[in-house]
Design a protein around this motif. Structure first.
Motif, PDB file in Angstrom:
ATOM      1  N   LYS A 297      14.606 -78.526 -23.633  1.00 24.11           N
ATOM      2  CA  LYS A 297      15.315 -78.182 -24.858  1.00 24.11           C
ATOM      3  C   LYS A 297      14.306 -77.866 -25.951  1.00 24.11           C
ATOM      4  O   LYS A 297      13.331 -78.589 -26.125  1.00 24.11           O
ATOM      5  N   GLU A 298      14.528 -76.773 -26.631  1.00 19.55           N
ATOM      6  CA  GLU A 298      13.705 -76.401 -27.776  1.00 19.55           C
ATOM      7  C   GLU A 298      14.667 -76.093 -28.910  1.00 19.55           C
ATOM      8  O   GLU A 298      15.445 -75.151 -28.813  1.00 19.55           O
ATOM      9  N   GLY A 299      14.612 -76.886 -29.942  1.00 14.99           N
ATOM     10  CA  GLY A 299      15.588 -76.729 -31.022  1.00 14.99           C
ATOM     11  C   GLY A 299      16.958 -77.068 -30.481  1.00 14.99           C
ATOM     12  O   GLY A 299      17.142 -78.108 -29.848  1.00 14.99           O
ATOM     13  N   LYS A 300      17.912 -76.169 -30.676  1.00 12.18           N
ATOM     14  CA  LYS A 300      19.269 -76.413 -30.183  1.00 12.18           C
ATOM     15  C   LYS A 300      19.488 -75.826 -28.798  1.00 12.18           C
ATOM     16  O   LYS A 300      20.526 -76.048 -28.178  1.00 12.18           O
ATOM     17  N   ASN A 301      18.536 -75.042 -28.324  1.00 12.71           N
ATOM     18  CA  ASN A 301      18.732 -74.315 -27.064  1.00 12.71           C
ATOM     19  C   ASN A 301      17.982 -74.920 -25.879  1.00 12.71           C
ATOM     20  O   ASN A 301      16.898 -75.462 -26.038  1.00 12.71           O
TER      21      ASN A 301
END
Length: 157
Positions: free
Chosen positions: A31-35
């Motif tokens: 996961k990176e940020g919300k994605n």
């Protein structure tokens, strides 16, 4: 779901890569940020091009849609590991003797926990790395099981 996403992805992508004569370097699902990103890194002697990555992505995407191992939205990325390719398997070390490497150890060896230098050999599950420290060269014999992380390193000389 019994198996994790990277294991399922590896099982699906392997036959595609074998057909195209490509090698699986690594799979990340994070996961990176919300994605969420499912990244598949592939390579071959001489490097892979954008078309090959696109073909792998297309075929893998179809297989992933059929089995749907991830219950939420994510982005699939297929790419080359680039200049700082990770070294995961013993075979990766054997193949990259003569290259510059960066190795992070589980515990310090001769006061060093991170070693960057030239991989001069990989025999008996031991990586031999020559590291320049100011004007002298220090040789490290690093057992494979003591390596936490390793990758090719880019040298600017």
């Amino acid at each position: 779901m019994g198996k994790n996403v990277t294991t399922v992805t590896e099982e699906m992508v392997q036959p595609i890569l074998e057909q195209m004569d490509l090698e699986l370097v690594d799979i990340e699902f994070k996961k990176e940020g919300k994605n969420w990103f499912l990244r598949v890194f592939v390579d071959k002697e001489g490097g892979v091009d954008i078309e090959e990555c696109g073909r792998v992505s297309e075929q893998l995407s179809e297989k992933l849609d059929e089995t749907d191992p991830v219950e939420f939205p994510y982005f699939l990325e297929v790419s080359s590991p680039g200049a700082e390719r990770p070294l995961k398997k013993k075979e990766d070390f054997r193949r990259h003797v003569g290259h510059r490497v960066y190795i992070k150890l589980y515990e310090p060896m001769e006061g060093e926990k991170e070693i960057e230098g030239d991989l001069t050999s990989f025999e008996n599950d031991t990586a031999t790395v020559e590291m320049k420290i100011k004007t002298r060269t220090k040789t490290f014999e690093i057992p494979y099981e003591k390596i936490a992380k390793a990758r090719l390193a880019v040298s600017f000389n």
